[in-house]
Scaffold this motif. Structure first.
Motif, PDB file in Angstrom:
ATOM      1  N   LEU A 103     -28.500  -2.838  14.711  1.00  0.00           N
ATOM      2  CA  LEU A 103     -27.045  -2.726  14.722  1.00  0.00           C
ATOM      3  C   LEU A 103     -26.603  -1.267  14.668  1.00  0.00           C
ATOM      4  O   LEU A 103     -25.671  -0.855  15.381  1.00  0.00           O
ATOM      5  N   TYR A 104     -27.260  -0.495  13.837  1.00  0.00           N
ATOM      6  CA  TYR A 104     -26.887   0.909  13.665  1.00  0.00           C
ATOM      7  C   TYR A 104     -27.070   1.687  14.974  1.00  0.00           C
ATOM      8  O   TYR A 104     -26.201   2.489  15.358  1.00  0.00           O
ATOM      9  N   ASN A 105     -28.174   1.461  15.647  1.00  0.00           N
ATOM     10  CA  ASN A 105     -28.427   2.187  16.896  1.00  0.00           C
ATOM     11  C   ASN A 105     -27.433   1.807  17.979  1.00  0.00           C
ATOM     12  O   ASN A 105     -27.002   2.666  18.774  1.00  0.00           O
ATOM     13  N   LEU A 106     -27.059   0.530  18.056  1.00  0.00           N
ATOM     14  CA  LEU A 106     -26.084   0.113  19.061  1.00  0.00           C
ATOM     15  C   LEU A 106     -24.744   0.797  18.835  1.00  0.00           C
ATOM     16  O   LEU A 106     -24.111   1.291  19.790  1.00  0.00           O
ATOM     17  N   LEU A 107     -24.292   0.850  17.589  1.00  0.00           N
ATOM     18  CA  LEU A 107     -23.011   1.497  17.292  1.00  0.00           C
ATOM     19  C   LEU A 107     -23.096   3.000  17.520  1.00  0.00           C
ATOM     20  O   LEU A 107     -22.168   3.607  18.084  1.00  0.00           O
ATOM     21  N   GLU A 108     -24.178   3.611  17.123  1.00  0.00           N
ATOM     22  CA  GLU A 108     -24.329   5.059  17.290  1.00  0.00           C
ATOM     23  C   GLU A 108     -24.352   5.445  18.766  1.00  0.00           C
ATOM     24  O   GLU A 108     -23.725   6.446  19.166  1.00  0.00           O
ATOM     25  N   ASN A 109     -25.028   4.671  19.590  1.00  0.00           N
ATOM     26  CA  ASN A 109     -25.079   4.979  21.021  1.00  0.00           C
ATOM     27  C   ASN A 109     -23.701   4.904  21.662  1.00  0.00           C
ATOM     28  O   ASN A 109     -23.350   5.733  22.520  1.00  0.00           O
ATOM     29  N   LEU A 110     -22.904   3.907  21.272  1.00  0.00           N
ATOM     30  CA  LEU A 110     -21.547   3.804  21.808  1.00  0.00           C
ATOM     31  C   LEU A 110     -20.695   5.007  21.408  1.00  0.00           C
ATOM     32  O   LEU A 110     -19.945   5.550  22.226  1.00  0.00           O
ATOM     33  N   CYS A 111     -20.806   5.411  20.156  1.00  0.00           N
ATOM     34  CA  CYS A 111     -20.007   6.543  19.680  1.00  0.00           C
ATOM     35  C   CYS A 111     -20.428   7.840  20.370  1.00  0.00           C
ATOM     36  O   CYS A 111     -19.582   8.660  20.748  1.00  0.00           O
ATOM     37  N   ILE A 112     -21.728   8.032  20.555  1.00  0.00           N
ATOM     38  CA  ILE A 112     -22.207   9.247  21.210  1.00  0.00           C
ATOM     39  C   ILE A 112     -21.765   9.286  22.669  1.00  0.00           C
ATOM     40  O   ILE A 112     -21.391  10.351  23.195  1.00  0.00           O
ATOM     41  N   SER A 113     -21.789   8.137  23.339  1.00  0.00           N
ATOM     42  CA  SER A 113     -21.457   8.104  24.762  1.00  0.00           C
ATOM     43  C   SER A 113     -20.012   8.509  25.039  1.00  0.00           C
ATOM     44  O   SER A 113     -19.720   9.023  26.121  1.00  0.00           O
ATOM     45  N   ARG A 114     -19.122   8.304  24.082  1.00  0.00           N
ATOM     46  CA  ARG A 114     -17.711   8.651  24.300  1.00  0.00           C
ATOM     47  C   ARG A 114     -17.215   9.728  23.344  1.00  0.00           C
ATOM     48  O   ARG A 114     -16.017  10.002  23.302  1.00  0.00           O
ATOM     49  N   GLY A 115     -18.091  10.310  22.559  1.00  0.00           N
ATOM     50  CA  GLY A 115     -17.671  11.361  21.657  1.00  0.00           C
ATOM     51  C   GLY A 115     -16.752  10.876  20.553  1.00  0.00           C
ATOM     52  O   GLY A 115     -15.850  11.601  20.116  1.00  0.00           O
ATOM     53  N   ILE A 116     -16.973   9.646  20.073  1.00  0.00           N
ATOM     54  CA  ILE A 116     -16.144   9.060  19.020  1.00  0.00           C
ATOM     55  C   ILE A 116     -16.848   9.242  17.682  1.00  0.00           C
ATOM     56  O   ILE A 116     -18.048   8.977  17.581  1.00  0.00           O
ATOM     57  N   PRO A 117     -16.147   9.715  16.652  1.00  0.00           N
ATOM     58  CA  PRO A 117     -16.787   9.796  15.320  1.00  0.00           C
ATOM     59  C   PRO A 117     -17.259   8.420  14.882  1.00  0.00           C
ATOM     60  O   PRO A 117     -16.538   7.432  14.995  1.00  0.00           O
TER      61      PRO A 117
END
Length: 402
Positions: A103-117
């Motif tokens: 779960l953590y990796n899925l959320l982190e990848n989404l945030c990194i892809s769009r520059g979202i904290p």
């Protein structure tokens, strides 16, 4: 302010948030005025309606700074501790990468892809299929997911749900929803407080005092209009007005939900597709969540934060979410997704009864002989059918012994 696009939707949410905060103070003043009316009736029930209204207005002016301070204090408390209140209701607990790497990796990848904290990640123990975002600023934003959702959805579908919640945070929907929850809570609290105070004061008073005097005076003054403006009739009318104001304030606090535009959910679905580039995953996730998102013990305020709220208001009037079908239709029409239709809940393997006709597995054959045969039987001959004599040459693993 109507929202016609993403940026106007965000600006509209900020404008509505300011209006809701101003409306909170207005509702508090209405409740204080209603409480002043009830207090004046309890103190002296032998007065006219005009007297009560004038005295309640003076009481409101005197209590104005205190009411404003209480409302501001409530907002401060909710600002800093609303997440703790939500966690206390839902049982959500923060998790790390080591605890929930998937779960953590899925959320982190989404945030990194769009520059979202990256918001805080929380998991709550529940068989329900749901998730929600909360928080009022970047340091408070969090996404909570149920364990039932983690078990029922695959990685692409979970990623779509996380993208949905991230879009709520990015669009400012979370702030607006939390403020609406605060308003409903404070109005409900003060409304119940005034009702309890009035009932306790009235029932604990002596039985032959105010209300008996008011009822007798009202019955004796029915003959003239001038007397009806006096004692008992005035008290009863003022009590009715006060109760009506309290009910009106409560209804307005519920109508605040209408400020939560249902289009925010469709925009969040579209934002998820923008993040994941996978409309089919969002559609499948909605179909699996449909009708299975009820969180046991959660208040209606918490359910309004979730991906899907299965609780519908009267005639769908106060529903804060559009139907799953309408959301799926929008994704099919505008994102080019494919609708698999309603999905049946998965059946647990342990609940499936074993077939009585199922044959037991065959016994393994050993290197020397069939395990089902006696040790002295020649290979290829069924057990119990050996016709060799009891005396004579014996049989070995490679054939007849000479």
């Amino acid at each position: 302010m109507a929202a016609y696009g993403l940026y106007t939707h965000i600006a509209s949410n900020k404008f509505r948030s300011m209006l809701l905060l101003a409306g909170l103070f207005l509702l508090i003043y209405v409740l204080v005025y209603a409480g002043a009316l009830l207090a004046e009736v309890v103190i002296d029930s032998d007065r006219s309606v005009e007297y009560y209204l004038m005295r309640a207005s003076r009481d409101l002016i005197a209590a104005f700074p205190y009411a404003t301070g209480i409302a501001a204090l409530w907002i401060v408390i909710a600002y800093f501790f609303h997440q703790n209140m939500i966690d206390a209701v839902t049982g959500g607990e923060s998790v790390t990468r080591q605890q929930q790497p998937r779960l953590y990796n899925l959320l982190e990848n989404l945030c990194i892809s769009r520059g979202i904290p990256m918001p805080k990640l929380k998991v709550m123990e529940s068989p329900a299929l749901n998730a929600f975002a909360s928080g009022l600023n970047r340091r408070q934003y969090s996404v909570t997911v149920t364990t039932g959702l983690l078990r029922a959805l695959n990685d692409k579908e979970i990623e779509a749900v996380l993208g949905h919640e991230l879009t709520h945070i990015r669009n400012g929907d979370v702030q607006l929803m939390v403020i609406a929850v605060i308003i409903a809570g404070v109005v409900g609290f003060f409304g119940e407080l005034f009702f309890r105070m009035f009932t306790n004061l009235s029932w604990n008073s002596t039985g032959d005092s105010s209300w008996s005097t008011s009822s007798s005076s009202s019955s004796s003054s029915r003959s003239s209009d001038s007397d009806s403006k006096g004692s008992g009739g005035g008290a009863i009318i003022v009590v009715i007005i006060a109760v009506a104001l309290i009910v009106l304030a409560w209804l307005l606090s519920q109508v605040v939900k209408l400020a939560l535009s249902r289009s925010r959910e469709i925009l969040a679905d579209a934002g998820s597709v923008e993040l994941t580039k996978n409309p089919d995953a969002m559609i499948t996730a909605l179909r699996k969540i449909e009708g299975r998102g009820e969180l046991p013990g959660a208040t209606s305020a918490v359910m309004e934060l979730c991906v899907d709220n299965p609780r519908e208001g009267f005639a769908d009037l106060f529903a804060t979410h559009p139907s799953v079908q309408s959301r799926v239709d929008a994704l099919v029409k505008f994102a080019g997704g494919h609708d698999p239709g309603p999905i049946a809940p998965p059946r647990d393997a342990e609940d499936e009864p074993e077939s009585a006709d199922r044959a037991p597995p065959p016994l393994p054959r050993g290197p020397w002989s069939d395990a089902a045969e006696p040790a002295g039987a020649p290979p290829g001959e069924a057990p119990g059918t050996s016709q060799r004599p009891s005396r004579g040459p014996s049989w070995g693993p490679w054939g007849r012994r000479v």
